[in-house]
Write an enzyme that holds these catalytic residues in place. Structure first.
Site, PDB file in Angstrom:
ATOM      1  N   LYS A  54     -68.686 -87.117  76.137  1.00  0.00           N
ATOM      2  CA  LYS A  54     -69.575 -86.147  76.801  1.00  0.00           C
ATOM      3  C   LYS A  54     -68.746 -85.125  77.573  1.00  0.00           C
ATOM      4  CE  LYS A  54     -73.222 -89.555  76.776  1.00  0.00           C
ATOM      5  NZ  LYS A  54     -73.982 -90.633  77.410  1.00  0.00           N
ATOM      6  N   GLN A  98     -74.365 -93.194  83.191  1.00  0.00           N
ATOM      7  CA  GLN A  98     -74.249 -93.931  81.937  1.00  0.00           C
ATOM      8  C   GLN A  98     -74.859 -95.333  82.090  1.00  0.00           C
ATOM      9  OE1 GLN A  98     -73.205 -92.598  79.084  1.00  0.00           O
ATOM     10  NE2 GLN A  98     -73.334 -94.457  77.894  1.00  0.00           N
ATOM     11  N   ASP A 121     -81.035 -86.598  80.674  1.00  0.00           N
ATOM     12  CA  ASP A 121     -81.327 -87.699  79.742  1.00  0.00           C
ATOM     13  C   ASP A 121     -82.825 -87.763  79.422  1.00  0.00           C
ATOM     14  OD1 ASP A 121     -79.124 -89.328  78.921  1.00  0.00           O
ATOM     15  OD2 ASP A 121     -78.915 -90.110  80.956  1.00  0.00           O
TER      16      ASP A 121
HETATM   17  N1  GUN Z   1     -76.369 -95.531  77.231  1.00  0.00           N
HETATM   18  C1  GUN Z   1     -76.620 -95.521  75.901  1.00  0.00           C
HETATM   19  N2  GUN Z   1     -77.218 -94.362  75.531  1.00  0.00           N
HETATM   20  C2  GUN Z   1     -77.349 -93.625  76.655  1.00  0.00           C
HETATM   21  C3  GUN Z   1     -77.887 -92.338  76.919  1.00  0.00           C
HETATM   22  O1  GUN Z   1     -78.391 -91.632  76.040  1.00  0.00           O
HETATM   23  N3  GUN Z   1     -77.829 -91.929  78.219  1.00  0.00           N
HETATM   24  C4  GUN Z   1     -77.293 -92.700  79.213  1.00  0.00           C
HETATM   25  N4  GUN Z   1     -77.316 -92.216  80.458  1.00  0.00           N
HETATM   26  N5  GUN Z   1     -76.794 -93.910  79.007  1.00  0.00           N
HETATM   27  C5  GUN Z   1     -76.813 -94.364  77.731  1.00  0.00           C
END
Ligand code: GUN
Length: 294
Positions: A54, A98, A121
């Site tokens: 990211k 995350q 998200d």
């Molecule tokens: N963990 C697995 N997929 C995601 C996601 O799309 N966003 C976040 N914040 N954590 C994750």
């Protein structure tokens, strides 16, 4: 007829090119640089890789990024304080914590603490509610990526039967809601299957569009689908290692056999996976525009 392979790698590249241009324009015309804060708690290797990807995507596209790595024993209060700080920081348009978080931290309380306007998200209940009503400006990244894959591959959804397998908050529930919206790219009749579904294949065999997010390798086999189905495989399962120690990945769908019956199918890797981070970048840009009243 050979199935059309829906390449998330290619489509993601197209969208990133569009975003790069949009970000340049925002900088030049409005003096705006979108900003994303990523927060990683603990040292789960998979989560580290995702957060790194990211951050790298932000750097490539010209998005300001601020990464905070916290130890696994961080208290919930300290994490909430960091989220509150980013909520107030005008350089930051998106906050991504995350998941999963260590067990002593309540995911729900942390998600609820993120300002809905910075919830890139789309996990905050306000944004989930708007998604269901159809008024949201953010869409959750993986489902949004799936919608773009379908749209940009010319797959018609209107009036089709979409069967979703898996009821997670991140994929199954939101994609089912998006597919049934009246708007273009939706308007499908949706069936949502899950671990409580009896005789799963009775449903999957009816699917014109089959979206699978269950987290089990090769859970969907050729005998469970009809000829001509469009298959979107969200699963990324590590099923072994190469001699060089690299993970061997498999989707939730048995690609080799199902592609013989499908009219279109996403591969793993290179299907849905690359889209998720791209849509996160898109949401961060959207949030920056919203903050500036654009
Ligand atoms: N963990 C697995 N997929 C995601 C996601 O799309 N966003 C976040 N914040 N954590 C994750």
């Amino acid at each position: 007829m050979a199935a059309q392979i829906i390449s998330g790698t290619e489509i993601s590249k197209q969208i990133r090119e569009e975003l790069t241009k949009e970000i340049e324009d925002l900088k030049q015309q409005h003096n705006i640089t979108p900003g994303l804060a990523t927060i990683l708690v603990g040292d789960d290797p998979g989560s580290k890789v995702y957060v790194g990807q990211k951050e790298k995507a932000c750097n490539k596209l010209g998005i300001y990024s601020e990464r905070t790595d916290l130890p696994a024993d961080t208290t919930e209060a300290d994490l909430l304080a960091l989220v509150a700080k980013f909520n107030e920081d005008s350089k930051i348009n998106g906050i991504l914590v995350q998941l999963p978080l260590p067990k002593h931290i309540d995911d729900t309380r942390v998600i609820d603490a993120i300002a809905p306007d910075k919830d890139v998200d789309c996990f905050h209940p306000v944004n989930v509610g708007k998604l269901v009503i159809g008024t949201g400006r953010f869409l959750p990244c993986t489902p949004h990526g799936i919608m773009e894959l379908l749209k940009r591959s010319g797959i018609v959804t209107d009036g089709k039967h979409a069967v979703v397998v898996g009821r997670s908050n991140i994929v199954g529930k939101p994609i089912a809601n998006l597919m049934l919206q009246r708007s273009p790219g939706g308007n499908a009749t949706v069936t949502l299957c899950h671990t409580g579904t009896k005789d799963l294949s009775a449903y999957t065999k009816q699917a014109d569009i089959l979206i699978v997010a269950v987290g089990h390798p090769k859970a969907i086999t050729a005998d469970m689908v009809k000829e001509g189905v469009v298959v979107i495989d969200v699963g990324v399962n590590r099923i072994g290692k190469t001699e060089e120690g690299r993970p061997i990945l498999a989707g939730d769908v048995d690609f080799d056999s199902v592609k013989e019956k499908a009219s279109a199918i996403t591969p793993v890797p290179g299907g849905v996976g690359p889209m998720t981070i791209t849509m996160l970048m898109k949401n961060t840009v959207e949030s920056a525009k919203m903050a500036a009243g654009l």
